[in-house]
Design an enzyme around this catalytic site. Structure first.
Site, short mmCIF file in Angstrom:
data_model
loop_
_atom_site.label_atom_id
_atom_site.label_comp_id
_atom_site.label_asym_id
_atom_site.label_seq_id
_atom_site.Cartn_x
_atom_site.Cartn_y
_atom_site.Cartn_z
N PHE A 102 5.23 2.19 -14.73
CA PHE A 102 4.30 1.92 -13.65
C PHE A 102 3.14 2.93 -13.64
CE2 PHE A 102 8.30 0.21 -12.01
CZ PHE A 102 7.92 -0.97 -11.40
N ASP A 103 1.91 2.42 -13.58
CA ASP A 103 0.77 3.24 -13.20
C ASP A 103 0.89 3.51 -11.69
OD1 ASP A 103 -1.93 4.40 -13.27
OD2 ASP A 103 -2.52 2.56 -12.25
N MET A 104 0.14 4.49 -11.19
CA MET A 104 0.24 4.83 -9.77
C MET A 104 -0.98 4.38 -8.97
SD MET A 104 1.03 8.54 -7.95
CE MET A 104 -0.64 9.20 -7.99
N THR A 132 -2.23 0.68 -8.55
CA THR A 132 -1.17 -0.23 -9.00
C THR A 132 -0.02 -0.24 -8.00
OG1 THR A 132 -1.73 0.08 -11.33
CG2 THR A 132 0.48 -0.73 -10.84
#
Length: 216
Positions: A8-10, A13
């Site tokens: 996961f990007d933060m 996102t």
């Protein structure tokens, strides 16, 4: 088959934090005697701190401005804004919790530095990630593939069996070049359809079964 891991990007996102960066950058520009245009702010989305500061200096017309004091001021200010609480992107919290419940390994792969990530994890939950790769912990940040390759290596899984979830062109380039299957959910920037990159308008309704289908 489930993905070997979900990466996961933060910013943009999982959480709606890009606007907070915009607030802090705008304040810094004013302190420097300039102004930050929307175009310049959007050009910084998904980039490394070094690249963002280069855009910042060019925008305010101070190319020789020292970088370190600005980075420190910006970090402290964004920490304050993050500490007030971060808003989840639609469907992001539900997907993260569903992936964890399914027993699929997870990583947080972000261009943001560790100091700010530690604050963001108060909202995201540190327990929701087996690995956290921050922008100041790699030699070559996004759009280079190093962050995603590092996450897969730390998890001990093949990158080609991972699904990466991103919102920016820089992040999509990093994940796809690394070899991950990419689910792109644009937030502030439009994304051009690219072979091998799956586009959705939101994470609402996405679950582990959907992610598994992307690997077929």
């Amino acid at each position: 088959m489930d993905p070997a891991a979900v990466l996961f990007d933060m910013d943009g996102t999982l959480v709606d934090s890009e606007r907070l960066w915009g607030v802090a950058l705008g304040e810094l520009a004013e302190l420097a005697g300039g102004a930050l245009s929307e175009a310049a702010r959007l050009a910084m989305v998904g980039t490394s701190m070094a690249r963002s500061m280069q855009i910042f200096r060019d925008e305010i017309g101070q190319p020789d401005r020292p970088e370190r004091p600005d980075v420190e001021w910006l970090t402290v200010r964004v920490q304050e804004l993050f500490a007030d609480g971060l808003v989840w992107r639609p469907g992001a919290m539900e997907l993260l919790h569903a992936v964890r419940a399914a027993g699929i390994p997870t990583a947080l792969v972000t261009s943001t530095g560790r100091r700010l990530v530690e604050v963001a994890l108060r909202t995201l939950g540190a327990e929701n990630f087996d690995v956290v790769v921050c922008g100041d912990e790699v030699q070559r940040p996004k759009p280079d593939p190093e962050p995603y390759r590092t996450a897969a290596a730390l998890l001990g899984v093949p990158i080609g069996a991972c699904v990466a979830i991103e919102d920016s062109p820089s992040g999509v380039a990093s994940a796809s070049t690394a070899g991950a299957v990419v689910l792109a959910v644009p937030a502030e920037l439009e994304l051009t359809p690219v072979d091998g990159v799956h586009l959705r308008s939101t994470l609402a309704g996405v679950d582990p079964a959907f992610l598994a289908g992307l690997l077929l």
